[in-house]
Design an enzyme around this catalytic site. Structure first.
Site, short mmCIF file in Angstrom:
data_model
loop_
_atom_site.label_atom_id
_atom_site.label_comp_id
_atom_site.label_asym_id
_atom_site.label_seq_id
_atom_site.Cartn_x
_atom_site.Cartn_y
_atom_site.Cartn_z
N GLU A 291 43.32 81.00 61.58
CA GLU A 291 43.67 81.69 60.43
C GLU A 291 44.56 83.07 60.91
OE1 GLU A 291 44.39 80.16 57.46
OE2 GLU A 291 41.99 79.61 57.75
N SER B 241 47.82 75.63 49.12
CA SER B 241 49.23 75.62 49.40
C SER B 241 49.71 74.72 48.40
CB SER B 241 49.36 74.96 50.78
OG SER B 241 49.31 75.95 51.84
N ASP C 297 51.82 76.12 56.39
CA ASP C 297 51.61 75.30 55.30
C ASP C 297 52.86 74.18 55.17
OD1 ASP C 297 49.75 77.02 54.92
OD2 ASP C 297 50.81 78.38 53.39
C1 GLA Z 1 48.68 81.80 53.82
C2 GLA Z 1 49.91 81.53 54.44
C3 GLA Z 1 50.05 80.91 55.99
C4 GLA Z 1 49.14 81.62 56.72
C5 GLA Z 1 47.66 81.83 56.18
C6 GLA Z 1 46.66 82.53 56.91
O1 GLA Z 1 48.33 80.38 53.44
O2 GLA Z 1 50.96 80.78 53.72
O3 GLA Z 1 51.23 80.77 56.67
O4 GLA Z 1 49.50 82.69 57.39
O5 GLA Z 1 48.03 82.28 54.89
O6 GLA Z 1 46.32 81.90 58.05
#
Ligand code: GLA
Length: 391
Positions: free
Chosen positions: A34, A125, A171
Site C-alpha cells: 500500500e 477502484s 488500480d
Molecule cells: C489509491 C491510488 C493507488 C494507490 C493506493 C494506495 O487507490 O489510486 O494508485 O496509490 O491508493 O496504495
C-alpha cells in the site's frame, strides 16, 4: 453479478439498436503493497468479481452519447471538442476518450450505456474500472492496437490530468491484467507483473467501513510529497536512488536518524512494505497463508503508525477481524482515511466471521458496515455473454 443480457436490452430500449459489444472491467482490492505504487515499488492486488460494464456501438458521426444506467443520468459530447464537466463521472469518460485522441488514435463517435456493481467511493477502484472499460470499449470499436499497459497508462494519465486525481498506476493495471483465482505482483517501475496463485481454502472478505473519505485526497498528495522529500534527503548518501523503491532496509537504517519526522516514518513504511510485498508473493507461491496473513497484519500496523492513513474505526475493524476464528490476516486496503479493510478468512468461517465483525463494529461505533466476499476475477475483456442479437 450484473447481467450483460439485461444491459443489452436496456441499450436497445435507449438507442433503438443492439450494442455491438459489451465490455467488463473489474474493481480491485489490494492484498499487500500500500502506497508503494507511486514510489516505483511493488503491489499485490486482486481484480474482484464486481465490475463496470459498458454496452457500446459505433456511430457514424463525431458524437459520444453516454447513459449511466445506475445514476439515471446522461452525457453527450463531440470528439472535436472535449471539455471538463462539472459532473465527476462525465470526466472519467471524457478524460479517457481525450487521452486516446491525444495519443494519436482516431476515433469514431459511439453510443454507450454504463452499469456497475463496484461500490462507489469505497476505495474499490470504481473509477479505474470505469476508465479501463471506456478505453477498452473504444479500442474494440475502432479496432485499435493498444497494449494493456498502454491502456492503463492512458487511463491513469486521464485521471491525473483531466479528472485531477493524483493516483498511482496500480488500480488501472489490475483492472487490465487481473486473473481469476490469482493476485498480481506488479512492479510499478517497469510495469511488469507476475500472477500469484491464491489458496483455494480462503475467501477474500472486504469490509466497507462506510466512513466518509473526506481527507483522503489531500492526505494522499501530502504523503506523496513526503516520500519525494525522503528521496531528496536520502540522495545525500545514495546519489543513485530515484525513488524509495531503490532503498534497502539496511541502507535506510544506516541514515534514517538524520531524516526529520514525519518523513522518516513515511519512508520507513514504504521501504518495509516493498519487502513485505515481495515476501508475501513468495509466501502465497509456496501456499503459506499463515505467513501471508502475518505480513498483512504487519502492513496494517505500519499504515497506522508510520504512514498514518488509518482511522480509529478502521483500526477497530482490523483488530477485531484479526482475533476472529478462521482469519489469517487483516488490514486497511486502498488509500486510507476510511474505505475498506481486507481479510483472508477460511471459507468455512466466513459466515460467522462476517456476522461477528459487523456486530462488533456496530456495537462500538453505531455504524453499519458492509461485507463483500470477493473472488479474484479476470481483468478487462468482453463480457462472456455479449454474443446476443446484434443488428
Ligand atoms: C489509491 C491510488 C493507488 C494507490 C493506493 C494506495 O487507490 O489510486 O494508485 O496509490 O491508493 O496504495
Amino acid at each position: 453479478m450484473l447481467d450483460a443480457g439485461l444491459l443489452r436490452e436496456r441499450f436497445q430500449q435507449r438507442y433503438g439498436v443492439y450494442p455491438s459489444l459489451i465490455v467488463r472491467a473489474p474493481g480491485r482490492v489490494n492484498l499487500l503493497g500500500e502506497h508503494t505504487d507511486y514510489n516505483d515499488g511493488f503491489v499485490l492486488p486482486v481484480a474482484i468479481d464486481r465490475a463496470t460494464y459498458i454496452a457500446a456501438r459505433s456511430r457514424d458521426d463525431q458524437m459520444v452519447q453516454v447513459v449511466s444506467s445506475d445514476l439515471n443520468e446522461e452525457d453527450s459530447f463531440s470528439l472535436d471538442h472535449i471539455e471538463r464537466s462539472g459532473q465527476p463521472w462525465h470526466n472519467y469518460v471524457r478524460g479517457v476518450v481525450l487521452a486516446l485522441q491525444v495519443a494519436g488514435y482516431s476515433l469514431m463517435g459511439a453510443d454507450l450505456l454504463i452499469a456497475s456493481d463496484v461500490p462507489r467511493g469505497s476505495g474499490l477502484s470504481s473509477s479505474a474500472a470505469l476508465e479501463i472499460a471506456v478505453g477498452y470499449a473504444f479500442r474494440e470499436l475502432n479496432s485499435l492496437s493498444i497494449s494493456g499497459t498502454e491502456l492503463a497508462l492512458l487511463a491513469q494519465g486521464a485521471e491525473n490530468n483531466f479528472v485531477g486525481v493524483q493516483c498511482g498506476i496500480m488500480d488501472q493495471l489490475i483492472a487490465v491484467f487481473g486473473r481469476g483465482d490469482h493476485a498480481l505482483l506488479i512492479d510499478c517501475r517497469d510495469l511488469s507483473h507476475r500472477v500469484v496463485p491464491l489458496p483455494s481454502s480462503v475467501a477474500i472478505v472486504v469490509c466497507d467501513s462506510r466512513l466518509p473519505r473526506t481527507l483522503a485526497a489531500s492526505a494522499y498528495n501530502q504523503r506523496r510529497q513526503e516520500c519525494n522529500t525522503a528521496v531528496q534527503l536520502l540522495q545525500q548518501w545514495y546519489p543513485g536512488i530515484r525513488a524509495l523503491r531503490d532503498v534497502s532496509e539496511d541502507q535506510f537504517a544506516a541514515h534514517c536518524e538524520r531524516l526529520p519526522e514525519p518523513v522518516r516514518s513515511r519512508a520507513r513504511h514504504v521501504v518495509r512494505e516493498n519487502r513485505r510485498t515481495l515476501e508475501g508473493a513468495e509466501a502465497l507461491e509456496r501456499g503459506d497463508v499463515v505467513a501471508f496473513g502475518q505480513l498483512m497484519n504487519a502492513s496494517h500496523a505500519s499504515l497506522r503508525d508510520d504512514y498514518q492513513v488509518s482511522l480509529p474505526d478502521i483500526d477497530l475493524l482490523v483488530e477485531r477481524a484479526q482475533r476472529l476464528a478462521g482469519c489469517y490476516g487483516s488490514r486497511l486496503t486502498g488509500a486510507g482515511f476510511g474505505g475498506c479493510t481486507v481479510s483472508l478468512v477460511e471459507h468455512s468461517e466466513v459466515e460467522t466471521f462476517s456476522r461477528d465483525l459487523l456486530q462488533a463494529y456496530h456495537d462500538a461505533t453505531g455504524r453499519t458496515a458492509t461485507i463483500y466476499v470477493c473472488r479474484a476475477s479476470d481483468g478487462v475483456g468482453r463480457a462472456v455473454d455479449d454474443a446476443g442479437p446484434q443488428k
